[in-house]
Write a protein that holds these residues in place. Structure first.
Motif, PDB file in Angstrom:
ATOM      1  N   PHE A 134       0.849  -1.157   0.140  1.00 14.69           N
ATOM      2  CA  PHE A 134       0.163   0.025  -0.064  1.00 14.69           C
ATOM      3  C   PHE A 134       0.934   1.310  -0.257  1.00 14.69           C
ATOM      4  O   PHE A 134       0.633   2.107  -0.851  1.00 14.69           O
ATOM      5  N   ASP A 135       1.857   1.065   0.874  1.00 15.87           N
ATOM      6  CA  ASP A 135       2.789   2.450   1.077  1.00 15.87           C
ATOM      7  C   ASP A 135       3.529   2.804  -0.262  1.00 15.87           C
ATOM      8  O   ASP A 135       3.871   3.868  -0.678  1.00 15.87           O
ATOM      9  N   ASN A 136       3.991   1.682  -0.767  1.00 19.18           N
ATOM     10  CA  ASN A 136       4.793   1.637  -1.977  1.00 19.18           C
ATOM     11  C   ASN A 136       3.867   2.239  -2.932  1.00 19.18           C
ATOM     12  O   ASN A 136       4.449   3.525  -3.703  1.00 19.18           O
ATOM     13  N   VAL A 137       2.677   1.977  -3.303  1.00 17.82           N
ATOM     14  CA  VAL A 137       1.732   2.502  -4.356  1.00 17.82           C
ATOM     15  C   VAL A 137       1.478   3.830  -4.070  1.00 17.82           C
ATOM     16  O   VAL A 137       1.317   4.593  -4.922  1.00 17.82           O
TER      17      VAL A 137
ATOM     18  N   LEU B 182      -4.537  -1.431  -7.477  1.00 19.24           N
ATOM     19  CA  LEU B 182      -4.261  -2.912  -6.951  1.00 19.24           C
ATOM     20  C   LEU B 182      -5.161  -3.712  -7.940  1.00 19.24           C
ATOM     21  O   LEU B 182      -4.843  -4.836  -8.131  1.00 19.24           O
ATOM     22  N   ASN B 183      -6.400  -3.343  -7.764  1.00 19.32           N
ATOM     23  CA  ASN B 183      -7.573  -4.210  -8.669  1.00 19.32           C
ATOM     24  C   ASN B 183      -6.910  -4.087 -10.074  1.00 19.32           C
ATOM     25  O   ASN B 183      -7.194  -5.482 -10.643  1.00 19.32           O
ATOM     26  N   LEU B 184      -6.592  -3.314 -10.670  1.00 21.34           N
ATOM     27  CA  LEU B 184      -6.173  -2.972 -11.827  1.00 21.34           C
ATOM     28  C   LEU B 184      -5.026  -4.246 -12.283  1.00 21.34           C
ATOM     29  O   LEU B 184      -4.965  -5.081 -13.332  1.00 21.34           O
ATOM     30  N   VAL B 185      -4.127  -4.105 -11.342  1.00 20.36           N
ATOM     31  CA  VAL B 185      -3.105  -5.108 -11.680  1.00 20.36           C
ATOM     32  C   VAL B 185      -3.147  -6.520 -10.912  1.00 20.36           C
ATOM     33  O   VAL B 185      -2.270  -7.258 -10.988  1.00 20.36           O
ATOM     34  N   GLY B 186      -4.356  -6.642 -10.206  1.00 20.21           N
ATOM     35  CA  GLY B 186      -4.817  -8.080  -9.724  1.00 20.21           C
ATOM     36  C   GLY B 186      -4.103  -8.345  -8.530  1.00 20.21           C
ATOM     37  O   GLY B 186      -3.760  -9.515  -8.378  1.00 20.21           O
ATOM     38  N   LEU B 187      -3.848  -7.319  -7.750  1.00 18.15           N
ATOM     39  CA  LEU B 187      -3.308  -7.556  -6.454  1.00 18.15           C
ATOM     40  C   LEU B 187      -4.243  -7.324  -5.201  1.00 18.15           C
ATOM     41  O   LEU B 187      -3.659  -6.907  -4.230  1.00 18.15           O
ATOM     42  N   ALA B 188      -5.238  -7.118  -5.629  1.00 19.38           N
ATOM     43  CA  ALA B 188      -6.351  -6.572  -4.288  1.00 19.38           C
ATOM     44  C   ALA B 188      -6.105  -7.536  -3.149  1.00 19.38           C
ATOM     45  O   ALA B 188      -6.038  -8.803  -3.257  1.00 19.38           O
TER      46      ALA B 188
ATOM     47  N   ARG C 137       5.666  -8.880  -7.637  1.00 19.77           N
ATOM     48  CA  ARG C 137       6.506  -7.603  -7.324  1.00 19.77           C
ATOM     49  C   ARG C 137       6.397  -6.470  -8.695  1.00 19.77           C
ATOM     50  O   ARG C 137       6.342  -5.511  -8.582  1.00 19.77           O
ATOM     51  N   GLN C 138       6.614  -7.194  -9.946  1.00 20.04           N
ATOM     52  CA  GLN C 138       6.698  -6.533 -11.051  1.00 20.04           C
ATOM     53  C   GLN C 138       5.111  -5.831 -11.095  1.00 20.04           C
ATOM     54  O   GLN C 138       5.369  -4.487 -11.473  1.00 20.04           O
ATOM     55  N   ARG C 139       4.112  -6.304 -10.650  1.00 19.37           N
ATOM     56  CA  ARG C 139       2.719  -5.725 -10.848  1.00 19.37           C
ATOM     57  C   ARG C 139       2.747  -4.418  -9.765  1.00 19.37           C
ATOM     58  O   ARG C 139       2.113  -3.455 -10.249  1.00 19.37           O
ATOM     59  N   VAL C 140       3.309  -4.619  -8.550  1.00 23.50           N
ATOM     60  CA  VAL C 140       3.273  -3.757  -7.605  1.00 23.50           C
ATOM     61  C   VAL C 140       4.029  -2.521  -8.415  1.00 23.50           C
ATOM     62  O   VAL C 140       3.730  -1.195  -8.209  1.00 23.50           O
ATOM     63  N   ALA C 141       5.213  -2.775  -8.815  1.00 27.49           N
ATOM     64  CA  ALA C 141       6.084  -1.709  -9.323  1.00 27.49           C
ATOM     65  C   ALA C 141       5.228  -1.074 -10.427  1.00 27.49           C
ATOM     66  O   ALA C 141       5.525   0.290 -10.647  1.00 27.49           O
ATOM     67  N   PHE C 142       4.697  -1.706 -11.261  1.00 26.93           N
ATOM     68  CA  PHE C 142       3.942  -1.244 -12.439  1.00 26.93           C
ATOM     69  C   PHE C 142       2.593  -0.281 -11.727  1.00 26.93           C
ATOM     70  O   PHE C 142       2.530   0.783 -12.258  1.00 26.93           O
ATOM     71  N   ALA C 143       2.033  -0.879 -10.779  1.00 20.84           N
ATOM     72  CA  ALA C 143       1.004   0.029 -10.181  1.00 20.84           C
ATOM     73  C   ALA C 143       1.539   1.428  -9.393  1.00 20.84           C
ATOM     74  O   ALA C 143       1.025   2.522  -9.593  1.00 20.84           O
ATOM     75  N   ARG C 144       2.612   1.154  -8.850  1.00 23.90           N
ATOM     76  CA  ARG C 144       3.506   2.270  -8.357  1.00 23.90           C
ATOM     77  C   ARG C 144       3.788   3.358  -9.343  1.00 23.90           C
ATOM     78  O   ARG C 144       3.737   4.433  -9.156  1.00 23.90           O
TER      79      ARG C 144
END
Lengths: 277, 374
Positions: free
Chosen positions: B112-115, B137-143, B158-165
Motif C-alpha cells: 500500500f505505502d509503495n503504491v 491494485l485491482n487493475l494489476v490483480g493484487l487486491a 512485485r512487478q505488478r506492484v512496481a507497475f501500479a506504483r
C-alpha cells in the motif's frame, strides 16, 4: 558438514579460547573491580565523589556526547557521498576515512598540536578571536572526533552500498526531495547499522587516551577526562582511586556491550521477521 | 487543386505528424569516460505508442531510458517530452513513471505505502489515496495484498506492484527497464500479454528496454534497435523483421546464418563474388530428394549433418558446399534424419556490406511472378 566433527579438536579449541579470554579479559576486569572495592565502599565512594573525579566524569560525558553528535552527521554524509555519487577522488576519500584507524592516536594529537598550537600560522588568528583549542576542551573534542570518526560511517557504508541507488532513484522519479528520500527510503535501511555505529563510537570516545593526552594539558578539574584522571591517580600511587574510576569506565563499557548485543539481536530479528511472514 | 492549397495541406500534414509525437530525442550524446553510451541518438515516439528499445547488452538502451527519465544528463542534444525541452528539468519534475529492472520497491514499506508514495508527495487527500491505491491494485490483480512487504511477494507480483506504483500519479509517460528480465520464463510469457493489454487500456505512452527480441516483437508497436550507442533502425516490428536496413540489424534479428560464396547457390548466381550475405531459417524450405518439391529446379542439394527435435519443428543442419544452413521442418511434413540427402530452396537472403543491408529475392521467384512478395 564440511569439517568432520572431531570431539577432541572441538573441545581443545573451546578450552584454549576460554583460557585465553579469561586470562586476557575476565581476570583483569575482576581485578579492577576487586581493587576498587578493596578498602570498602566508603573509600570507593570518596574516590569517585571527589571534586576532580566528578569533573573528569562530567567532562568525559560531555566530550562523548559532542563527539557522537558530530560523527553522526559526518558519518551519514560521508557514507551517503561515497555510496550514492561517483566522482574523482572517491577512493581517496574512502581511504582517508580509515586513516584514524591506522594512525596512532598520539600522532593524531601531535597533528592537532601543530595545526592549532603556538607554532601554527593559525595561532595568531585564533588568539585574536580569543579561541582556545590547545590545552582546552575544544582540543579534547577535536582529538576524540578525529579518532572516532570512522566508526559510524564504516558501519553504514556496506549497508548503503549493498542497497544500490534504485530505491532512491525510484523515489526521486516520483517527485520526492532528498530529505524525504533519506527519511522514508534510506534511513529504514541503515537504522540498525547506524545505531550500532553510534554504540561503537561512544565506547571508543569514552576511553580515548592517546590523542587527548597530548592536547588536554592535564589541567585537573578542567581538561582531565576520565582516562587522564585515572593515569594521574595511578602515577600518584592512589591505586584505590585509579581503580574506582576504572571500575566506572568498565561498567560503562559493559552497559554499551549489552546495548550493542541488544541492537544486533533486534536488527537481525527485524530482518528475519519481514522475510519469514 | 492549385499549388498553394497543396503546399498548405503539406504543412498541415507536417503539423499533424508533429503534434502526434510525444517523445523526441535529437542528437543526444552521452559518454562515460571513454565509453560512448549514446552516440548521436535521435528518435520520435508517437503518443500512446508502446515502444521497445531493443539491443544487445551494453548497446546503450538503458542509458537512453535513464536520460529520458532525468537520471542521467546528456552531454549534448535535446530531449523533448510533449513538445517541451526537458534537458534542464529535474527527474522529480518530469512526471514520468519508471519501472526498474529489479523493481526497486521500497523494502521497508508495505505494498500500500509503495503504491501510495507519489500520492503522498502530491499531498492527495487520505481518502482519495486509499481509493486510488485500491483501484490500481485491482487493475494489476493484487487486491488484498496491501499489507504485504515486497519480499513476501513472488517476482511476478512485485512487478505488478512496481507497475501500479509507476502509474499511481497518472504520469503521461511510462518507462520500463527490462521489465521481464527477473521473472522466470513461464510467468514472463503471461506477463507480456498482460502488460501489453494493460498499457493499451490505460493509453499511456510507454518505452521499454529489452535485449530479448521475441519480447520486443511480441509487445511493441514500434521497435528502436540500438547497437554501440547508436540507433540502428527504427520501425514497426514487421518492418524491422522483414526489411533489415543495416548489417547489424540483418545479423541480429531472427536466427541468421552467414553464407559464403552466395553466387554458387542456385537462384543467386547474379550476385557479385565475395559478397557477405545472411539467411534465416524461415526463408529456407527443405525436402527429401524423393519428395515432390515446388522449386526443385532452383534448389541446392545437400546432406543433413545434424537434426534436433524441437517438438513442433525439427531443426536440421544441412551442408551444401562450404555452407551449413539451419532449416526448420514442420513435424507434420515428416521426419528427416542425419545423413539423408535433401533439397533446400532459399527464398530470400540479405546482402550485407559495412553499412547497409539489402534484401535479395531468389531469381526463380522473380521470374515466375514479378510482384511476388514474401
Amino acid at each position: 558438514m564440511i569439517i568432520e566433527e572431531n570431539k577432541i579438536v572441538k573441545w581443545s579449541l573451546i578450552s584454549v579460547s576460554m583460557v585465553f579470554l579469561s586470562v586476557m579479559l575476565v581476570l583483569p576486569l575482576v581485578f579492577v573491580v576487586k581493587t576498587a572495592f578493596e578498602k570498602g565502599l566508603p573509600t570507593f565512594w570518596a574516590a569517585i565523589s571527589d571534586k576532580y573525579a566528578r569533573a573528569a566524569i562530567w567532562l568525559t560525558v560531555e566530550v562523548t556526547v559532542i563527539t557522537v553528535i558530530v560523527n553522526t552527521f559526518f558519518g551519514i554524509f560521508a557514507a551517503w557521498t561515497i555510496t550514492k555519487y561517483s566522482f574523482r577522488g572517491k577512493k581517496l576519500l574512502s581511504a582517508l576515512i580509515d586513516l584514524p584507524l591506522t594512525i596512532s592516536p598520539i600522532i593524531a594529537g601531535l597533528i592537532f598540536l601543530l595545526t592549532f598550537g603556538r607554532q601554527s600560522f593559525l595561532y595568531p588568528i585564533l588568539h585574536d578571536l580569543n579561541i582556545k583549542i590547545i590545552f582546552a576542551v575544544p582540543g579534547i573534542v577535536l582529538a576524540t572526533v578525529f579518532v572516532t570518526f570512522p566508526f559510524i560511517s564504516r558501519e553504514i557504508i556496506p549497508v548503503l552500498a549493498s542497497q544500490g541507488k534504485d530505491e532512491e532513484e525510484a523515489a526521486a522519479l516520483m517527485g520526492a526531495k532528498w530529505f524525504r528520500i533519506f527519511r522514508t527510503v534510506t534511513f529504514p535501511h541503515i537504522k540498525w547499522a547506524f545505531l550500532y555505529g553510534i554504540v561503537l563510537c561512544t565506547a571508543r570516545a569514552l576511553g580515548e587516551f592517546g590523542a587527548v593526552s597530548v592536547l588536554s594539558g592535564h589541567l585537573r578539574g578542567k581538561t582531565n577526562t576520565m582516562p587522564l584522571h585515572i593515569e594521574l591517580l595511578y602515577q600518584g600511587y592512589d591505586f584505590t582511586g585509579a581503580f574506582a574510576m576504572s571500575a566506572i569506565l568498565v561498567v560503562m563499557a559493559i552497559i554499551i556491550l549489552i546495548l550493542r548485543n541488544i541492537l544486533e539481536y533486534r536488527g537481525k530479528r527485524k530482518l528475519s521477521e519481514k522475510g519469514a511472514k | 487543386m492549385n499549388a498553394a492549397t497543396l503546399i498548405k495541406e503539406n504543412i498541415n500534414d507536417v503539423k499533424d505528424e508533429d503534434s502526434n509525437i510525444y517523445v523526441e530525442l535529437k542528437n543526444v550524446n552521452k559518454n562515460f569516460g571513454d565509453f560512448k553510451a549514446s552516440d548521436n541518438v535521435s528518435f520520435k515516439v508517437k503518443k500512446g505508442h508502446l515502444v521497445g528499445l531493443l539491443g544487445p547488452s551494453g548497446s546503450g538502451k538503458t542509458t537512453i531510458l535513464r536520460i529520458l527519465a532525468g537520471l542521467e544528463t546528456a552531454d549534448s542534444g535535446d530531449i523533448f517530452i510533449n513538445g517541451k525541452r526537458v534537458n534542464k528539468i529535474s527527474a522529480q519534475k518530469r512526471g514520468i513513471g519508471f519501472v526498474f529492472q529489479n523493481y526497486a520497491l521500497f523494502r521497508y514499506q508495505t505494498v500500500f505505502d509503495n503504491v501510495a508514495f507519489s500520492l503522498k508527495i502530491e499531498k492527495w487527500d487520505k481518502k482519495k489515496i486509499r481509493e486510488r491505491v485500491h483501484y490500481l491494485l485491482n487493475l494489476v490483480g493484487l487486491a488484498g495484498l496491501e499489507d504485504r512487504y515486497p519480499n513476501q511477494l513472488s517476482g511476478g507480483q512485485r512487478q505488478r506492484v512496481a507497475f501500479a506504483r509507476a502509474l499511481a500519479n497518472e504520469p503521461q509517460l511510462l518507462l520500463l527497464d527490462e521489465p521481464f528480465a527477473a521473472i522466470d520464463a513461464k510467468v514472463r510469457q503471461e506477463l507480456r500479454s498482460w502488460l501489453r493489454e494493460l498499457i493499451h487500456n490505460v493509453g499511456i505512452t510507454s518505452i521499454f528496454v529489452t535485449h530479448d527480441q521475441d519480447e520486443a516483437f511480441e509487445v511493441a508497436d514500434q521497435i528502436i534497435l540500438t547497437n554501440h550507442g547508436k540507433i540502428e533502425q527504427s520501425g514497426s516490428p514487421y518492418d524491422i523483421y522483414i526489411n533489415p536496413q543495416t548489417a547489424f540489424t540483418s545479423k541480429f534479428i531472427g536466427h541468421p546464418t552467414l553464407i559464403k560464396n552466395l553466387n554458387t547457390l542456385r537462384g543467386f548466381g547474379k550476385t557479385p563474388d565475395n559478397i557477405e550475405a545472411v539467411v534465416r531459417p524461415e526463408f529456407i524450405s527443405v525436402a527429401r530428394t524423393d519428395e515432390k518439391f515446388q522449386y526443385s529446379a532452383s534448389s541446392d542439394k545437400g546432406v543433413v549433418v545434424d537434426a534436433y527435435f524441437r517438438g513442433a519443428v525439427i531443426e536440421l543442419h544441412v551442408k551444401v558446399g562450404d555452407n551449413i544452413f539451419v532449416v526448420n521442418r514442420q513435424l507434420a511434413e515428416g521426419r528427416i534424419d542425419v545423413g539423408e540427402s535433401v533439397y533446400i530452396f532459399i527464398s530470400r537472403v540479405y546482402l550485407v556490406n559495412a553499412l547497409k543491408a539489402q534484401t535479395y529475392i531468389n531469381e526463380a521467384l522473380k521470374q515466375k511472378n514479378e510482384v511476388y512478395i514474401i
